[in-house]
Design a protein around this motif. Structure first.
Motif, PDB file in Angstrom:
ATOM      1  N   LEU A  72       1.033  -3.169   8.571  1.00 29.00           N
ATOM      2  CA  LEU A  72       0.093  -2.036   8.597  1.00 29.00           C
ATOM      3  C   LEU A  72       0.736  -0.808   9.230  1.00 29.00           C
ATOM      4  CD1 LEU A  72      -2.772  -0.844   8.171  1.00 29.00           C
ATOM      5  CD2 LEU A  72      -3.429  -1.870  10.361  1.00 29.00           C
ATOM      6  N   MET A 106       3.014   1.291   7.103  1.00 25.24           N
ATOM      7  CA  MET A 106       2.469   1.999   5.938  1.00 25.24           C
ATOM      8  C   MET A 106       2.054   3.418   6.285  1.00 25.24           C
ATOM      9  SD  MET A 106       0.149  -1.008   4.247  1.00 25.24           S
ATOM     10  CE  MET A 106      -0.285  -0.169   2.727  1.00 25.24           C
ATOM     11  N   ARG A 107       2.082   4.277   5.308  1.00 26.63           N
ATOM     12  CA  ARG A 107       1.563   5.627   5.498  1.00 26.63           C
ATOM     13  C   ARG A 107       0.049   5.563   5.598  1.00 26.63           C
ATOM     14  NH1 ARG A 107      -0.755   8.443   0.586  1.00 26.63           N
ATOM     15  NH2 ARG A 107      -0.948   6.767  -0.876  1.00 26.63           N
ATOM     16  N   PRO A 108      -0.638   6.521   6.162  1.00 28.75           N
ATOM     17  CA  PRO A 108      -0.020   7.706   6.760  1.00 28.75           C
ATOM     18  C   PRO A 108       0.418   7.382   8.192  1.00 28.75           C
ATOM     19  CG  PRO A 108      -2.386   7.931   6.843  1.00 28.75           C
ATOM     20  CD  PRO A 108      -2.108   6.607   6.200  1.00 28.75           C
ATOM     21  N   LEU A 135      -7.720   7.334   4.356  1.00 25.37           N
ATOM     22  CA  LEU A 135      -6.622   6.406   4.661  1.00 25.37           C
ATOM     23  C   LEU A 135      -6.516   6.165   6.168  1.00 25.37           C
ATOM     24  CD1 LEU A 135      -3.447   7.270   2.527  1.00 25.37           C
ATOM     25  CD2 LEU A 135      -4.347   4.987   2.990  1.00 25.37           C
ATOM     26  N   ASP A 136      -6.694   7.236   6.947  1.00 28.33           N
ATOM     27  CA  ASP A 136      -6.637   7.097   8.412  1.00 28.33           C
ATOM     28  C   ASP A 136      -7.728   6.170   8.932  1.00 28.33           C
ATOM     29  OD1 ASP A 136      -4.434   8.635   9.012  1.00 28.33           O
ATOM     30  OD2 ASP A 136      -5.586  10.488   9.288  1.00 28.33           O
ATOM     31  N   ARG A 161      -7.011   2.608   8.133  1.00 22.13           N
ATOM     32  CA  ARG A 161      -5.996   2.031   9.025  1.00 22.13           C
ATOM     33  C   ARG A 161      -6.628   1.607  10.344  1.00 22.13           C
ATOM     34  NH1 ARG A 161      -1.929   6.192  10.328  1.00 22.13           N
ATOM     35  NH2 ARG A 161      -3.689   6.832  11.608  1.00 22.13           N
ATOM     36  N   ARG A 181      -4.260  -1.414  -0.234  1.00 19.87           N
ATOM     37  CA  ARG A 181      -4.051  -0.136   0.470  1.00 19.87           C
ATOM     38  C   ARG A 181      -2.804   0.589  -0.059  1.00 19.87           C
ATOM     39  NH1 ARG A 181      -5.064   2.746   5.177  1.00 19.87           N
ATOM     40  NH2 ARG A 181      -3.243   3.465   6.349  1.00 19.87           N
ATOM     41  N   SER A 182      -1.793  -0.195  -0.412  1.00 22.13           N
ATOM     42  CA  SER A 182      -0.550   0.420  -0.897  1.00 22.13           C
ATOM     43  C   SER A 182      -0.764   1.072  -2.269  1.00 22.13           C
ATOM     44  CB  SER A 182       0.558  -0.635  -0.964  1.00 22.13           C
ATOM     45  OG  SER A 182       0.303  -1.530  -2.030  1.00 22.13           O
ATOM     46  N   TRP A 209      -3.387   3.035  -2.941  1.00 19.49           N
ATOM     47  CA  TRP A 209      -4.455   3.978  -2.649  1.00 19.49           C
ATOM     48  C   TRP A 209      -4.600   5.057  -3.721  1.00 19.49           C
ATOM     49  CZ3 TRP A 209      -7.880   3.534   1.378  1.00 19.49           C
ATOM     50  CH2 TRP A 209      -8.714   4.639   1.628  1.00 19.49           C
ATOM     51  N   ASP A 210      -3.473   5.672  -4.092  1.00 21.15           N
ATOM     52  CA  ASP A 210      -3.550   6.784  -5.038  1.00 21.15           C
ATOM     53  C   ASP A 210      -4.064   6.328  -6.406  1.00 21.15           C
ATOM     54  OD1 ASP A 210      -2.651   8.441  -3.060  1.00 21.15           O
ATOM     55  OD2 ASP A 210      -0.551   8.385  -3.707  1.00 21.15           O
TER      56      ASP A 210
END
Lengths: 286, 286
Positions: A281, A284-286, B185-186, B189, B213-214, B216-217
């Protein structure tokens, strides 16, 4: 943990019919085992509601993590005995995601083509779930007997069959909490009268309710047989006096809480590497 | 009735994606349409919870009296967006007897043998019920597209097919309330981190969540397509910013309340002769 000062003993003991139990002798306005009044009950219920909800979340988590345990609440009682109120006010205390509620009415044509336990088996709670039966397989030795829908040689073996069935269900991991809600003839009359006087309650009334009421003694006799013959150590009955709605709700909350406590569940351990996942985790971004 | 001072407009209007809507521009920490803060929301929610519960009882009564209307809440959102919390805290406000909750996971082998709408049709709410879908047929144009589980010529026609399906469902008497819960995304996380730090939350964590999550886009893109192509006048979407859990719960409570109000139900009239039944009851013992 399962007892507390307000209850003289665990409700699952206080409410269990003992040897020589006679349904005709039950004080339906009583509050057996409860050391307090209605106000005490309200205070106590608020605290126990949180406990019940927390325990139900543990059960749900257990099921999600591959566990096999579940709880089944079986509600029986005459019309107006408050089965629906128990669902609304007690089952309503816990997360709907973890509740499987089934109301058993007159069997449908498809249900009639099957053994009477077929629809019951189909509605048993999945692992992690709290199943709730509003009426149940017990109707097959209650209304069926009272209305003589099948001959005695058909209903007579059902008591043993139900006991064997419930043994299987319990062996598979389900705790069965059987509750008979008992109201008096007087209290039923008042509740039916209210349904006939309030337009917001008409929908709860059915003229058939009076037909059933006219068979009160026959129902008492068949309930007596149910309690005599199917209150086993594996799946005991609990007799809940229900003239006082607050007591019935308090008692069923307590019975469910005790049942969940008996599972003695903890939070499931992770089935993954916690540190590795934290690292993934973080990377990973962000 | 459906608006009130605290909301600038009905939530069903404020939260509906308008022309030119871009999911990438949504402030997931926003509280669109709400004129207040978190404390105001808590006060307001207590009052609206009672209203929601009362309206749900009207719907339930309507169903019991032979009515045909129902409500279906469709919840979509990425992992940790709070779908489960909505069920627990919003759906949990109403009587469990009137709730049909279904969680749609990876299709089972039996489900795979059928059209993707088969399991959806089977879970549609009965008359009088509040159906709740935790994920839904929209997964068949979300995860299915992102993971390329079927080719484009299979998923492409699904948008129109879903619109046609929902038209049928609405025509049969169901109000569909579609809710997309959006977190950043934040925020995701943080919520995943919490699940990895608290042993009482491990059970909510799945290593697969990071795989999703990877992507996301890709998910953002497919959600955009869902909102562009399936937010119809018959069954509009509502975009609910969900970084603030209190807002998401407040908003969905309001959306459900507005949906139930739109049914404009009253207590069902009696389908029996009230005076005759009163007389029958009075004539019975005791």
């Amino acid at each position: 943990m399962s007892t507390n000062e307000r209850w003289a003993a665990p409700a699952s003991q206080s409410l269990r019919p003992g040897p020589g139990f006679r349904i005709s002798e039950v004080d339906t306005g009583g509050t057996p085992g409860w050391r307090g009044d209605k106000d005490d009950a309200e205070d106590h219920l608020a605290a126990r509601a949180t406990r019940l909800s927390d325990l139900q979340e543990l059960l749900y988590a257990h099921g999600r993590a591959g566990g096999t345990r579940s709880v089944l609440l079986v509600l029986q009682g005459m019309d107006t005995s408050g089965k629906g109120g128990i669902v609304r006010h007690v089952v309503g205390l816990v997360d709907p995601q973890g509740v499987q509620h089934t109301s058993f009415g007159v069997p449908t044509p498809v249900e009639r083509e099957h053994h009477y336990l077929w629809r019951i088996r189909n509605a048993l709670p999945s692992p992690g779930q709290l199943g709730v039966f509003d009426r149940s397989h017990y109707e097959d030795v209650l209304v069926v007997r009272v209305h003589e829908l099948v001959p005695a040689d058909v209903w007579e073996p059902r008591y043993d069959e139900i006991n064997a069935f419930e043994e299987q269900v319990v062996a598979a991991g389900t705790v069965i909490v059987k509750v008979a809600l008992l109201v008096s003839l007087d209290e039923q009359r008042e509740r039916l009268r209210e349904r006939l006087e309030r337009p917001d309650k008409y929908w709860k009334y059915n003229p058939g309710d009076l037909d059933e009421r006219s068979r009160w003694d026959a129902y008492q006799e068949t309930y007596q047989a149910v309690l005599d013959r199917t209150s086993t150590d594996t799946a005991p009955w609990h007799v809940v006096p229900a003239d006082k709605k607050w007591f019935a709700r308090l008692a069923v909350t307590e019975l469910l809480t005790e049942a969940l406590e008996s599972l003695d569940l903890g939070w499931p351990p992770p089935d993954f590497d916690v540190d590795a996942e934290k690292a993934r985790l973080a990377a990973m971004r962000p």
